[in-house]
Design a protein around this motif. Sequence first.
Motif, short mmCIF file in Angstrom:
data_model
loop_
_atom_site.label_atom_id
_atom_site.label_comp_id
_atom_site.label_asym_id
_atom_site.label_seq_id
_atom_site.Cartn_x
_atom_site.Cartn_y
_atom_site.Cartn_z
N SER A 162 7.31 14.70 -2.06
CA SER A 162 6.06 15.39 -1.76
C SER A 162 5.00 15.08 -2.80
O SER A 162 3.84 14.81 -2.48
CB SER A 162 6.32 16.90 -1.71
N GLU A 163 5.42 15.09 -4.07
CA GLU A 163 4.47 14.79 -5.15
C GLU A 163 4.01 13.34 -5.08
O GLU A 163 2.84 13.03 -5.32
CB GLU A 163 5.12 15.08 -6.51
N ALA A 164 4.92 12.43 -4.73
CA ALA A 164 4.57 11.02 -4.61
C ALA A 164 3.56 10.82 -3.49
O ALA A 164 2.63 10.01 -3.60
CB ALA A 164 5.81 10.19 -4.35
N HIS A 165 3.72 11.56 -2.41
CA HIS A 165 2.78 11.45 -1.29
C HIS A 165 1.39 11.96 -1.67
O HIS A 165 0.38 11.35 -1.34
CB HIS A 165 3.32 12.25 -0.10
N LEU A 166 1.38 13.07 -2.40
CA LEU A 166 0.09 13.65 -2.80
C LEU A 166 -0.65 12.77 -3.80
O LEU A 166 -1.88 12.74 -3.82
CB LEU A 166 0.31 15.04 -3.40
N HIS A 167 0.11 12.04 -4.62
CA HIS A 167 -0.50 11.23 -5.66
C HIS A 167 -0.39 9.74 -5.37
O HIS A 167 -0.54 8.91 -6.28
CB HIS A 167 0.15 11.54 -7.02
N ALA A 168 -0.15 9.40 -4.12
CA ALA A 168 0.02 7.98 -3.78
C ALA A 168 -1.25 7.19 -4.03
O ALA A 168 -1.22 6.04 -4.46
CB ALA A 168 0.43 7.84 -2.32
N SER A 169 -2.41 7.78 -3.78
CA SER A 169 -3.69 7.08 -3.99
C SER A 169 -4.63 7.97 -4.80
O SER A 169 -5.63 8.48 -4.29
CB SER A 169 -4.34 6.74 -2.64
N PRO A 170 -4.32 8.18 -6.06
CA PRO A 170 -5.12 9.09 -6.87
C PRO A 170 -6.55 8.61 -7.05
O PRO A 170 -7.45 9.40 -7.26
CB PRO A 170 -4.36 9.11 -8.22
#
Length: 222
Positions: free
Chosen positions: A172-180
């Motif tokens: 979930s965190e990787a998805h939220l921060h995939a394109s910071p």
Amino acid sequence: MLKLTIVGRVRDGLPLAQGPRYVNEENDKISTYKQQGEFLLKEISRGALPLSKMTIFLDQYSFNYMVEDGICFMVLCDSMYPRKLVFHYLQDLQEEFKKFDVGLTERIVRPYSLIKFDAIIGNIRRKYVDTRTQANLSKITSDGSQEMDVVSESFSQIVKRRRRSEMLTRMSEAHLHASPIWCSERLEIIALKWIPVGLVLAVTTVLVWSSLHRDDSLLTGF
């Protein structure tokens, strides 16, 4: 045999007391079981395990715990040890713990620093070492309602569930921060500021190139 006792605070999973250490129990296995008990205390703290009573099977042993007034009383014992007697032991611990000042136990910040309760654990534990005493036999043969509401599970299943939860959290965190960069407010500000400038430069470049191309055409015409 009651092998390891941990008394901990539920709100933050801090272990407060563990009872006296015995020479014949100070080995690598006990240290490992202690870490596993602390892990279970953290799971109770974060709401992953029931805030009541539970038996957790591990190898030839079982962790048994009960939660009362925000305090968890946990013990590791042989799987063959009478479960009803285990919870009588935990109940006795809880009764003695109630005599301590709540403010004192809430102010504790270091693990296992409620040393005064260690001795009490040792005294109560000695009463339950021999399951064949008249007092213990009476507790074992008493009304069976004490253990009817106790949930059971294996330690391995609890660990698997925790790992699955951590994996989903990481995903979930990787998805939220995939394109910071592309999703950032900072990029939006930069874009609003520099896109018009870029457009002006592009138009100017085209005009200059067209002018030079026209001049070249005129020169070649002579």
